[in-house]
Scaffold this motif. Structure first.
Motif, PDB file in Angstrom:
ATOM      1  N   GLY A   1       0.800  -1.219   0.000  1.00 40.45           N
ATOM      2  CA  GLY A   1       0.000   0.000   0.000  1.00 40.45           C
ATOM      3  C   GLY A   1       0.827   1.261   0.000  1.00 40.45           C
ATOM      4  N   ILE A   2       2.038   1.177   0.568  1.00 37.84           N
ATOM      5  CA  ILE A   2       2.935   2.337   0.637  1.00 37.84           C
ATOM      6  C   ILE A   2       4.287   1.878   0.091  1.00 37.84           C
ATOM      7  N   PRO A   3       4.447   1.903  -1.232  1.00 34.29           N
ATOM      8  CA  PRO A   3       5.698   1.415  -1.846  1.00 34.29           C
ATOM      9  C   PRO A   3       6.922   2.141  -1.281  1.00 34.29           C
ATOM     10  N   GLY A   4       7.944   1.359  -1.005  1.00 28.22           N
ATOM     11  CA  GLY A   4       9.189   1.902  -0.478  1.00 28.22           C
ATOM     12  C   GLY A   4       9.220   2.034   1.034  1.00 28.22           C
ATOM     13  N   ALA A   5       8.114   1.710   1.695  1.00 31.33           N
ATOM     14  CA  ALA A   5       8.055   1.836   3.158  1.00 31.33           C
ATOM     15  C   ALA A   5       8.922   0.768   3.823  1.00 31.33           C
ATOM     16  N   GLN A   6       9.569   1.185   4.915  1.00 28.45           N
ATOM     17  CA  GLN A   6      10.283   0.242   5.773  1.00 28.45           C
ATOM     18  C   GLN A   6       9.322  -0.073   6.919  1.00 28.45           C
ATOM     19  N   VAL A   7       9.012  -1.346   7.103  1.00 25.90           N
ATOM     20  CA  VAL A   7       7.971  -1.741   8.049  1.00 25.90           C
ATOM     21  C   VAL A   7       8.512  -2.772   9.025  1.00 25.90           C
ATOM     22  N   ASN A   8       8.264  -2.528  10.301  1.00 33.45           N
ATOM     23  CA  ASN A   8       8.647  -3.477  11.349  1.00 33.45           C
ATOM     24  C   ASN A   8       7.397  -3.742  12.183  1.00 33.45           C
ATOM     25  N   VAL A   9       6.977  -5.004  12.243  1.00 34.31           N
ATOM     26  CA  VAL A   9       5.766  -5.377  12.980  1.00 34.31           C
ATOM     27  C   VAL A   9       6.100  -6.486  13.960  1.00 34.31           C
TER      28      VAL A   9
ATOM     29  N   GLU B   1       2.428  -4.119  17.395  1.00 40.04           N
ATOM     30  CA  GLU B   1       3.160  -2.864  17.387  1.00 40.04           C
ATOM     31  C   GLU B   1       3.793  -2.748  16.005  1.00 40.04           C
ATOM     32  N   MET B   2       3.719  -1.558  15.421  1.00 43.35           N
ATOM     33  CA  MET B   2       4.261  -1.387  14.079  1.00 43.35           C
ATOM     34  C   MET B   2       4.964  -0.040  13.965  1.00 43.35           C
ATOM     35  N   GLU B   3       6.123  -0.068  13.319  1.00 42.60           N
ATOM     36  CA  GLU B   3       6.833   1.155  12.958  1.00 42.60           C
ATOM     37  C   GLU B   3       6.923   1.196  11.441  1.00 42.60           C
ATOM     38  N   VAL B   4       6.554   2.327  10.871  1.00 42.25           N
ATOM     39  CA  VAL B   4       6.593   2.489   9.420  1.00 42.25           C
ATOM     40  C   VAL B   4       7.365   3.768   9.102  1.00 42.25           C
ATOM     41  N   VAL B   5       8.386   3.632   8.291  1.00 46.54           N
ATOM     42  CA  VAL B   5       9.174   4.777   7.821  1.00 46.54           C
ATOM     43  C   VAL B   5       8.982   4.840   6.316  1.00 46.54           C
ATOM     44  N   ALA B   6       8.522   5.998   5.837  1.00 45.90           N
ATOM     45  CA  ALA B   6       8.244   6.113   4.402  1.00 45.90           C
ATOM     46  C   ALA B   6       8.430   7.542   3.919  1.00 45.90           C
TER      47      ALA B   6
ATOM     48  N   GLN C   1      -0.607  10.292   8.078  1.00 40.79           N
ATOM     49  CA  GLN C   1       0.305   9.154   7.945  1.00 40.79           C
ATOM     50  C   GLN C   1      -0.361   7.867   8.457  1.00 40.79           C
ATOM     51  N   HIS C   2      -1.008   7.975   9.601  1.00 41.87           N
ATOM     52  CA  HIS C   2      -1.669   6.799  10.172  1.00 41.87           C
ATOM     53  C   HIS C   2      -2.824   6.346   9.283  1.00 41.87           C
TER      54      HIS C   2
ATOM     55  N   ALA D   1      -5.760  -4.643  18.199  1.00 45.99           N
ATOM     56  CA  ALA D   1      -5.086  -3.441  18.684  1.00 45.99           C
ATOM     57  C   ALA D   1      -3.812  -3.232  17.878  1.00 45.99           C
ATOM     58  N   LEU D   2      -3.519  -1.945  17.602  1.00 43.93           N
ATOM     59  CA  LEU D   2      -2.323  -1.610  16.837  1.00 43.93           C
ATOM     60  C   LEU D   2      -1.688  -0.365  17.445  1.00 43.93           C
ATOM     61  N   ALA D   3      -0.474  -0.521  17.966  1.00 44.76           N
ATOM     62  CA  ALA D   3       0.319   0.616  18.424  1.00 44.76           C
ATOM     63  C   ALA D   3       1.195   1.011  17.245  1.00 44.76           C
ATOM     64  N   LEU D   4       0.973   2.203  16.714  1.00 46.36           N
ATOM     65  CA  LEU D   4       1.582   2.589  15.450  1.00 46.36           C
ATOM     66  C   LEU D   4       2.475   3.815  15.610  1.00 46.36           C
ATOM     67  N   LYS D   5       3.693   3.713  15.063  1.00 47.73           N
ATOM     68  CA  LYS D   5       4.616   4.857  14.981  1.00 47.73           C
ATOM     69  C   LYS D   5       4.955   5.040  13.516  1.00 47.73           C
ATOM     70  N   THR D   6       4.850   6.280  13.046  1.00 48.68           N
ATOM     71  CA  THR D   6       5.196   6.571  11.663  1.00 48.68           C
ATOM     72  C   THR D   6       6.195   7.716  11.622  1.00 48.68           C
ATOM     73  N   SER D   7       7.014   7.718  10.597  1.00 43.17           N
ATOM     74  CA  SER D   7       7.971   8.808  10.408  1.00 43.17           C
ATOM     75  C   SER D   7       8.465   8.790   8.973  1.00 43.17           C
ATOM     76  N   THR D   8       9.141   9.878   8.604  1.00 44.41           N
ATOM     77  CA  THR D   8       9.795   9.933   7.301  1.00 44.41           C
ATOM     78  C   THR D   8      11.250   9.514   7.489  1.00 44.41           C
ATOM     79  N   PRO D   9      11.943   9.176   6.425  1.00 39.67           N
ATOM     80  CA  PRO D   9      13.359   8.796   6.562  1.00 39.67           C
ATOM     81  C   PRO D   9      14.216   9.896   7.180  1.00 39.67           C
ATOM     82  N   LYS D  10      13.811  11.174   7.082  1.00 42.11           N
ATOM     83  CA  LYS D  10      14.599  12.289   7.611  1.00 42.11           C
ATOM     84  C   LYS D  10      14.331  12.557   9.083  1.00 42.11           C
ATOM     85  N   GLU D  11      13.317  11.952   9.655  1.00 40.92           N
ATOM     86  CA  GLU D  11      12.990  12.185  11.073  1.00 40.92           C
ATOM     87  C   GLU D  11      13.806  11.281  11.966  1.00 40.92           C
TER      88      GLU D  11
END
Length: 77
Positions: free
Chosen positions: A15-23, A33-38, A49-50, A67-77
């Motif tokens: 759904g978000i090409p190029g995203a780095q995803v850790n679940v 718990e999920m971290e997504v950097v895109a 973002q969410h 339940a989903l604990a979600l953290k999102t950020s860009t590669p520069k953050e």
């Protein structure tokens, strides 16, 4: 049956090409718990973002993921 962390990560990557995803599971088999950097998150609010992640998860977010604990950020953050 809830999806596996690997299945959830793949949905987000599709759904978000190029995203780095850790679940990972943090409780039972449907609390994640999920971290997504895109780069696609650049210029978007945290809420937007969410919403992008929720859209990628589609029906799984409504039915199979309790339940989903979600953290999102860009590669520069």
């Amino acid at each position: 049956m809830p999806p596996t962390p690997e299945e959830i990560a793949e949905l987000v990557r599709l759904g978000i090409p190029g995203a780095q995803v850790n679940v990972r599971l943090y409780s039972g088999d449907d609390h994640f718990e999920m971290e997504v950097v895109a780069g696609a998150f650049a210029g978007k609010s945290r809420i937007a973002q969410h919403q992008m992640v929720y859209a990628a998860l589609g029906e799984h977010m409504k039915a199979a993921i309790h339940a989903l604990a979600l953290k999102t950020s860009t590669p520069k953050e």
